[in-house]
Design a protein around this motif. Structure first.
Motif, PDB file in Angstrom:
ATOM      1  N   ILE A 134     -48.937 -82.938 -39.236  1.00 34.81           N
ATOM      2  CA  ILE A 134     -48.753 -84.079 -40.139  1.00 34.81           C
ATOM      3  C   ILE A 134     -47.282 -84.219 -40.518  1.00 34.81           C
ATOM      4  O   ILE A 134     -46.743 -85.318 -40.600  1.00 34.81           O
ATOM      5  N   GLN A 135     -46.629 -83.082 -40.712  1.00 35.05           N
ATOM      6  CA  GLN A 135     -45.264 -83.085 -41.237  1.00 35.05           C
ATOM      7  C   GLN A 135     -44.252 -82.793 -40.132  1.00 35.05           C
ATOM      8  O   GLN A 135     -44.204 -81.699 -39.590  1.00 35.05           O
ATOM      9  N   PRO A 136     -43.397 -83.775 -39.759  1.00 32.86           N
ATOM     10  CA  PRO A 136     -42.297 -83.464 -38.848  1.00 32.86           C
ATOM     11  C   PRO A 136     -41.235 -82.632 -39.560  1.00 32.86           C
ATOM     12  O   PRO A 136     -41.309 -82.419 -40.770  1.00 32.86           O
ATOM     13  N   VAL A 137     -40.261 -82.150 -38.807  1.00 34.97           N
ATOM     14  CA  VAL A 137     -39.163 -81.405 -39.425  1.00 34.97           C
ATOM     15  C   VAL A 137     -38.451 -82.322 -40.423  1.00 34.97           C
ATOM     16  O   VAL A 137     -37.982 -83.394 -40.074  1.00 34.97           O
ATOM     17  N   TYR A 138     -38.365 -81.866 -41.675  1.00 30.72           N
ATOM     18  CA  TYR A 138     -37.918 -82.763 -42.755  1.00 30.72           C
ATOM     19  C   TYR A 138     -37.154 -81.957 -43.787  1.00 30.72           C
ATOM     20  O   TYR A 138     -37.593 -80.891 -44.221  1.00 30.72           O
ATOM     21  N   ASN A 139     -35.993 -82.466 -44.183  1.00 32.91           N
ATOM     22  CA  ASN A 139     -35.194 -81.788 -45.206  1.00 32.91           C
ATOM     23  C   ASN A 139     -34.835 -82.750 -46.337  1.00 32.91           C
ATOM     24  O   ASN A 139     -33.732 -82.682 -46.897  1.00 32.91           O
ATOM     25  N   GLY A 140     -35.782 -83.591 -46.692  1.00 34.14           N
ATOM     26  CA  GLY A 140     -35.549 -84.586 -47.744  1.00 34.14           C
ATOM     27  C   GLY A 140     -35.712 -84.070 -49.157  1.00 34.14           C
ATOM     28  O   GLY A 140     -35.275 -84.725 -50.109  1.00 34.14           O
ATOM     29  N   HIS A 141     -36.368 -82.924 -49.329  1.00 36.03           N
ATOM     30  CA  HIS A 141     -36.604 -82.394 -50.674  1.00 36.03           C
ATOM     31  C   HIS A 141     -35.498 -81.421 -51.072  1.00 36.03           C
ATOM     32  O   HIS A 141     -35.060 -80.580 -50.266  1.00 36.03           O
ATOM     33  N   ILE A 142     -35.066 -81.488 -52.318  1.00 40.28           N
ATOM     34  CA  ILE A 142     -34.148 -80.504 -52.866  1.00 40.28           C
ATOM     35  C   ILE A 142     -34.843 -79.136 -52.880  1.00 40.28           C
ATOM     36  O   ILE A 142     -36.089 -79.058 -52.937  1.00 40.28           O
ATOM     37  N   ASN A 143     -34.081 -78.041 -52.843  1.00 37.43           N
ATOM     38  CA  ASN A 143     -34.716 -76.726 -52.686  1.00 37.43           C
ATOM     39  C   ASN A 143     -35.420 -76.225 -53.944  1.00 37.43           C
ATOM     40  O   ASN A 143     -35.978 -75.124 -53.944  1.00 37.43           O
ATOM     41  N   THR A 144     -35.417 -77.015 -54.996  1.00 39.13           N
ATOM     42  CA  THR A 144     -36.214 -76.675 -56.180  1.00 39.13           C
ATOM     43  C   THR A 144     -37.508 -77.473 -56.237  1.00 39.13           C
ATOM     44  O   THR A 144     -38.245 -77.382 -57.225  1.00 39.13           O
ATOM     45  N   TYR A 145     -37.773 -78.248 -55.175  1.00 33.34           N
ATOM     46  CA  TYR A 145     -39.032 -78.999 -55.119  1.00 33.34           C
ATOM     47  C   TYR A 145     -40.083 -78.167 -54.398  1.00 33.34           C
ATOM     48  O   TYR A 145     -39.864 -77.649 -53.296  1.00 33.34           O
ATOM     49  N   VAL A 146     -41.248 -78.033 -55.018  1.00 27.19           N
ATOM     50  CA  VAL A 146     -42.372 -77.329 -54.406  1.00 27.19           C
ATOM     51  C   VAL A 146     -43.639 -78.080 -54.746  1.00 27.19           C
ATOM     52  O   VAL A 146     -43.843 -78.484 -55.902  1.00 27.19           O
ATOM     53  N   ASP A 147     -44.506 -78.294 -53.770  1.00 25.92           N
ATOM     54  CA  ASP A 147     -45.831 -78.830 -54.090  1.00 25.92           C
ATOM     55  C   ASP A 147     -46.903 -77.965 -53.438  1.00 25.92           C
ATOM     56  O   ASP A 147     -46.590 -77.001 -52.720  1.00 25.92           O
ATOM     57  N   TYR A 148     -48.162 -78.321 -53.685  1.00 24.41           N
ATOM     58  CA  TYR A 148     -49.294 -77.485 -53.271  1.00 24.41           C
ATOM     59  C   TYR A 148     -49.342 -77.265 -51.767  1.00 24.41           C
ATOM     60  O   TYR A 148     -49.896 -76.263 -51.280  1.00 24.41           O
ATOM     61  N   SER A 149     -48.754 -78.194 -50.981  1.00 19.03           N
ATOM     62  CA  SER A 149     -48.886 -78.123 -49.518  1.00 19.03           C
ATOM     63  C   SER A 149     -47.930 -77.136 -48.887  1.00 19.03           C
ATOM     64  O   SER A 149     -48.069 -76.799 -47.711  1.00 19.03           O
ATOM     65  N   HIS A 150     -46.924 -76.674 -49.625  1.00 16.74           N
ATOM     66  CA  HIS A 150     -45.929 -75.764 -49.049  1.00 16.74           C
ATOM     67  C   HIS A 150     -46.482 -74.345 -48.957  1.00 16.74           C
ATOM     68  O   HIS A 150     -47.157 -73.876 -49.876  1.00 16.74           O
ATOM     69  N   GLY A 151     -46.147 -73.660 -47.866  1.00 14.87           N
ATOM     70  CA  GLY A 151     -46.589 -72.280 -47.689  1.00 14.87           C
ATOM     71  C   GLY A 151     -45.515 -71.433 -47.025  1.00 14.87           C
ATOM     72  O   GLY A 151     -44.644 -71.954 -46.324  1.00 14.87           O
ATOM     73  N   ILE A 152     -45.597 -70.145 -47.258  1.00 15.65           N
ATOM     74  CA  ILE A 152     -44.674 -69.185 -46.658  1.00 15.65           C
ATOM     75  C   ILE A 152     -45.472 -68.249 -45.760  1.00 15.65           C
ATOM     76  O   ILE A 152     -46.369 -67.555 -46.220  1.00 15.65           O
ATOM     77  N   ARG A 153     -45.134 -68.270 -44.480  1.00  9.92           N
ATOM     78  CA  ARG A 153     -45.744 -67.333 -43.550  1.00  9.92           C
ATOM     79  C   ARG A 153     -44.611 -66.518 -42.913  1.00  9.92           C
ATOM     80  O   ARG A 153     -43.769 -67.058 -42.202  1.00  9.92           O
ATOM     81  N   PHE A 154     -44.599 -65.227 -43.197  1.00  7.11           N
ATOM     82  CA  PHE A 154     -43.542 -64.373 -42.684  1.00  7.11           C
ATOM     83  C   PHE A 154     -43.852 -63.905 -41.268  1.00  7.11           C
ATOM     84  O   PHE A 154     -45.013 -63.646 -40.923  1.00  7.11           O
ATOM     85  N   ILE A 155     -42.801 -63.788 -40.476  1.00  9.83           N
ATOM     86  CA  ILE A 155     -42.884 -63.067 -39.211  1.00  9.83           C
ATOM     87  C   ILE A 155     -41.977 -61.853 -39.314  1.00  9.83           C
ATOM     88  O   ILE A 155     -41.060 -61.809 -40.141  1.00  9.83           O
ATOM     89  N   ASN A 156     -42.226 -60.861 -38.482  1.00 14.54           N
ATOM     90  CA  ASN A 156     -41.355 -59.693 -38.427  1.00 14.54           C
ATOM     91  C   ASN A 156     -40.024 -60.123 -37.826  1.00 14.54           C
ATOM     92  O   ASN A 156     -39.994 -60.745 -36.764  1.00 14.54           O
TER      93      ASN A 156
END
Length: 773
Positions: free
Chosen positions: A536-558
């Motif tokens: 749904i989401q293409p590569v996008y950098n429109g949000h300031i780095n203090t913006y977070v909503d429910y759809s954001h997630g962090i998945r770590f890789i080694n």
């Protein structure tokens, strides 16, 4: 990495739960927080500890660990100059560093586990940044307090079990044992064995008094010492140690002092001098050295760790001989060629649940919430199902179209706070995520890796989203609702925790757009795949780095992965002008594969060149940078496959021992104490006895664009060389900066590629032959 108060660290990194599961009617004990080793199914846990200490814990396999027996924790302090991997050891292959074959504590541990029947042996490898415990001690005036707290922390990991401690180590590792004793007026009762493996350089009688009192306090306490006659050992004809500075002298000093308190039985043969007291509970073995050899590591290699662990017991000499042939050869692991494990602390026993955490942060500001998120996750408050990473094997091409096998490890789901029974996937800003990634040895994926992860997902769920109403999508209540809806869908679809799961969040990713000058301090997001595989989401950098909503997630890789079976750092690949394409589908290598720019790291050298300096030499010329301490220089015969780095000082950038008239392709990295720059573009040179070369190749195509591999000089250099034209080469910045004068060359081959404008420089039009390509 944020500094953590040591006292706070002890409070928050408290014991974790050990769970038992029954598989195929066999009792298995899986240690929570531990990961599976590829060797002998052992359970391992690696941690970064405050004050530059690294901990690597190796526990028996789930099948071998007996929950009804106590644990013997062998604290093995590493010898000077050795890494944990070298201390563990491996089967030697051509080209391997000799340090991998001088201790084999890993294999000797496995031998012991197959003989010890009364306890579970856990070996803890203790390393520091200085790779020397004496040097580390000199840096920290409170070394004793730090080590006392370290040992308490390691013991707390196994708090569910009865445990005892063994102080041991080789070479400078003995300083660790003495520093531990410095922290106590009396050696604690939980210490049951002290074993000096040619490591008691720091012995003084104050330590002798403490060991005597400790030995007298319990008949279960053992002291084992061995050394060799290093007082006569020579290296290149010179003594290795002073007459009183080695373990031979210190061991005899210890024995003589203890002789006032104990009756020793002495024995001697052509090979050893042995001292024994307290029915074997004190045993000192001294190796003679008539040939004046250096036997420092040989004593350990020849079953020394085994001897130190069982001396004075009924297992001494069983299936091995001290200083005999290796008794543990069958237990040496094949390789150390595996990525390090993520350094995530065990989950504290009193950690709050996911729902408790979400309630506690529901009304906090963004900044305060982020601080709380970091605090909880940094101390290990994540569900156990996230700790067992999923291994993905695939094949990707680099920018030259060359295939590479890739094996990487990824968290099966998005980062969450809480337990397996009560957790919440937690959206967070990229700065917090980056700090946690750096702390654990992890990284965030690129958009290409996000796609590959989704393709390999076992559980694929449909994205669930909500119509925006004011700023509700940015509030904690919506984070909780989204997690609830994901869980209901997962359960209804039969998905299991720990399975690789996708389609539920947009990933915060690493991207070239992190350094977009038009959008500084922004977050880059991508993904949220639909069931048809389209994001749904293409590569996008429109949000300031203090913006977070429910759809954001962090998945770590080694951050460590296998590229063509070689352990490679993720960020090094992303910054390489050719290899970046393996992990990224964007244009060009990344200048900053992180949301945190580290101050002080050198910039990528832009203005430089390569000139002929003689029949077997090339010289690198560049603009001076006071922030650079040295340069790594990489050489290649084809411009694609580069050799290991040569280190050169900025004031002597001459590459020697080359073959005349051969083309050498060259790229650089600038180095200082803070770190190293990304790779430069590739230049080339031909060493020649003719110092007046008539041709200059100028690389002006340095724009990050599709297909730019930063090594197009290959075709130009090979063509000139084939036509017997020696040449120098330079970047276009070196021309602008005046390092090179175009009037000095008869031929200038100017590579522009897709650059939009030709460099305006009056001198360039005065050439008899000027090529623009």
């Amino acid at each position: 990495m944020r500094k953590i108060n040591v006292f706070t660290f002890f409070l928050i990194l408290i014991p974790f739960i050990i769970t038992n599961t029954s598989l195929s009617q066999t009792n298995y004990t899986r240690l929570s927080g531990f990961q599976n080793s590829p060797y002998f199914e052992e359970q391992i846990l690696s941690l970064n500890y405050p004050n530059e200490i690294k901990i690597h814990i190796n526990a028996p396999s789930p099948a071998m660990f007996n929950p009804d027996k106590p644990i013997s924790i062998a604290l093995f302090a590493l010898p000077n100059g050795n890494t944990t991997e070298q201390t563990i050891g491996k089967i030697m292959e051509p080209g391997d560093d000799w340090h991998f074959d001088i201790q084999h504590i890993g294999a000797q541990t496995r031998f012991l586990r197959n003989h010890l029947t009364e306890s579970n042996l856990v070996t803890v490898y203790l390393e520091n940044e200085q790779k020397s415990w004496p040097t580390w001690k000199a840096k920290y005036s409170n070394h004793d307090e730090i080590i006392k707290g370290l040992v308490d922390y390691i013991r707390s990991i196994f708090n569910e079990y009865e445990s005892t401690v063994i102080l041991t180590g080789h070479s400078g590792g003995g300083r660790f044992s003495f520093s531990f004793m410095d922290a106590y007026s009396e050696i604690p009762t939980f210490v049951k064995r002290i074993s000096f493996l040619d490591s008691n350089y720091g012995y003084e009688h104050t330590y002798g008094d403490k060991m005597i009192n400790w030995l007298n306090s319990s008949s279960d306490n053992f002291l084992s010492v061995f050394a060799y006659n290093d007082s006569v050992a020579l290296y290149n004809g010179a003594p290795v140690v002073s007459a009183t500075g080695g373990t031979w002298y210190r061991s005899r000093l210890m024995k003589n002092y203890m002789s006032s308190f104990y009756t020793f039985t002495d024995s001697e043969d052509t090979e050893f001098i042995k001292y024994e007291a307290l029915n074997g509970r004190i045993k000192i073995i001294l190796k003679k050295n008539p040939q004046q050899l250096i036997l420092h590591t040989v004593q350990v290699e020849r079953n020394g760790f085994i001897q130190g662990m069982v001396s004075g017991t009924e297992l001494e000499g069983v299936d091995y001989n001290y200083y005999g042939e290796r008794a543990y050869s069958q237990y040496i692991q094949k390789s150390i060629n595996a990525p390090e494990q993520l350094k995530i602390p065990p989950r504290p026993l009193d950690a709050i649940t996911g729902s408790q955490f979400m309630n506690s942060v529901s009304n906090l500001s963004f900044e305060d919430r982020e601080n709380r998120i970091y605090d909880e996750i940094s101390k290990g408050n994540i569900p156990d199902f996230l700790r067992s990473l999923t291994k993905i094997e695939t094949t990707f091409n680099d920018a030259n179209g060359v295939n590479h096998s890739v094996i990487y490890e990824v968290m099966p789901d998005y980062l969450a706070i809480g337990s397996n029974e009560d957790f919440c996937r937690i959206p967070m800003g990229p700065i917090t995520a980056q700090k946690l990634a750096d702390l654990f040895g992890a990284a965030m994926p690129t958009s290409k890796i996000v796609d590959n992860i989704y393709a390999n997902c076992v559980t694929k769920l449909a994205p669930q989203f909500y119509t925006p109403v004011g700023n509700e999508n940015e509030l904690v209540a919506k984070f909780v609702l989204h997690n609830k809806d994901i869980e209901e869908q997962r359960i209804s679809k039969g998905g299991e925790l720990g399975q690789l799961t996708g389609g539920i969040k947009k990933d915060i990713i690493l991207s070239n757009k992190i350094v977009d000058p038009t959008r500084t301090h922004h977050v880059v997001i991508y993904g949220w795949h639909q069931l048809n595989g389209s994001p749904i989401q293409p590569v996008y950098n429109g949000h300031i780095n203090t913006y977070v909503d429910y759809s954001h997630g962090i998945r770590f890789i080694n951050s460590q992965m296998l590229i063509d079976s070689v352990v490679t750092d993720y960020k090094n690949i992303l910054t390489d002008g050719v290899l970046y394409k393996i992990l990224s589908n964007e244009t060009g290598a990344m200048e900053q594969p992180s949301y945190l720019k580290v101050d002080g790291i050198p910039e990528t050298p832009k203005s430089f060149g390569v000139i002929n300096s003689g029949a077997d030499e090339l010289k690198i010329v560049l603009t001076e940078d006071s922030n650079v301490e040295s340069y790594k220089v990489f050489l290649s015969n084809d411009g694609i496959n580069f050799n290991d780095a040569i280190s050169l000082n900025p004031d002597n950038l001459i590459i020697t021992s080359l073959t005349e008239d051969n083309i050498y392709y060259i790229k650089l990295k600038a180095i200082n104490q803070v770190g190293e720059s990304p790779y430069t573009e590739v230049l080339a040179g031909v060493p020649s006895s003719d110092l007046k070369l008539n041709s200059l190749i100028v690389n002006g195509f340095d724009r990050a664009s599709e297909g730019n591999t930063y090594n197009f000089i290959r075709q130009h250099a090979s063509t000139l060389n084939a036509n017997l034209q020696g040449f120098n080469s330079a970047t276009n910045e070196a021309i602008i900066d005046g390092i090179f004068n175009l009037n000095n060359y008869f031929i200038v081959d100017y590579i522009l590629g897709e650059e939009s404008t030709v460099m305006k420089h009056s001198a360039m039009w005065n050439k008899q032959l000027f090529l623009i390509t």
